[in-house]
Write an enzyme that holds these catalytic residues in place. Structure first.
Site, mmCIF file in Angstrom:
data_model
loop_
_atom_site.group_PDB
_atom_site.id
_atom_site.type_symbol
_atom_site.label_atom_id
_atom_site.label_comp_id
_atom_site.label_asym_id
_atom_site.label_seq_id
_atom_site.Cartn_x
_atom_site.Cartn_y
_atom_site.Cartn_z
ATOM 1 N N CYS A 114 38.484 39.455 31.822
ATOM 2 C CA CYS A 114 37.934 38.630 32.894
ATOM 3 C C CYS A 114 36.724 39.399 33.440
ATOM 4 O O CYS A 114 36.863 40.551 33.867
ATOM 5 C CB CYS A 114 38.979 38.415 33.993
ATOM 6 S SG CYS A 114 38.343 37.608 35.470
ATOM 7 N N MET A 160 41.880 43.824 34.158
ATOM 8 C CA MET A 160 42.251 42.484 33.695
ATOM 9 C C MET A 160 41.687 42.267 32.296
ATOM 10 O O MET A 160 40.640 41.643 32.103
ATOM 11 C CB MET A 160 41.758 41.413 34.669
ATOM 12 C CG MET A 160 42.371 40.059 34.430
ATOM 13 S SD MET A 160 42.029 38.940 35.818
ATOM 14 C CE MET A 160 42.835 37.464 35.230
#
Length: 194
Positions: free
Chosen positions: A135, A143
């Site tokens: 992300c 992430m």
């Protein structure tokens, strides 16, 4: 036996029989644990079905507001579709590395386009290899995720860590029993067996 007393000494034959029984039991327990249920944090994905490719499986994006993909590492068979489901706001999927011919672009709109709770995105993985993604706004928070696609990949979970631990313990117990058996055969034991 003299005086009505029962002989309770251990014979070599009795010891070896007992040791082999313990070894067989440990090996069976280890095998059963490895073939048993999954549980814990496996590398399998949610919603898996028993077949190989062609199935749809789910990865949660930001579950509960956490800055993670859940699961963050999956192993699948070629032809499997992963569905990414947003559970919090402000996330996307950017593909960092993939095998030649992978043709995975991540979410539409490039690195700057973010999506919110309720958004879903799917991709079918047909090319074997490892895919790495993240992300964009939350990469530094960890992430990130990987998808491994292989001919031997399936929706079966990897061996749980507790099964590996049990297998190691069983192997250690077997080595101990065999070592004690060798010691008694070599240096002691009941040599007056009748």
């Amino acid at each position: 036996m003299a005086g009505g007393m029962e002989d309770t000494s251990v014979t070599r034959r009795g010891f070896l029989f007992g040791a082999s029984s313990v070894a067989a039991t440990a090996a069976s327990a280890s095998t059963a644990a490895q073939e048993g249920g999954s549980g814990g944090n496996d590398s399998s994905v949610n919603g898996s079905s028993g077949g190989g490719g062609g199935t749809a499986q789910t990865v949660q994006v930001g579950p509960g507001g956490d800055l993670i993909f859940d699961p963050d590492s999956v192993t699948i068979a070629p032809g499997t579709t992963l569905e990414f489901v947003w559970d919090s706001d402000g996330h996307n999927i950017f593909v960092e590395n993939q095998p030649d011919g992978g043709n995975w672009d991540g979410t539409p709109g490039g690195q700057s386009k973010l999506y919110d709770t309720g958004y879903t995105y799917s991709h079918t993985f047909n090319t074997n290899g490892e895919y790495e993604y993240y992300c964009v706004p939350h990469r530094s928070a960890g992430m990130t995720g990987t998808v491994t696609v292989g001919a031997s990949g399936s929706s079966q979970p990897a061996i749980p860590s507790r099964a590996k631990t049990l297998g190691l313990a069983a192997t250690g117990a077997l080595a101990f029993v065999l070592g004690i058996g060798y010691f008694f055969l070599r240096y002691g034991g009941d040599y007056g067996e009748s």
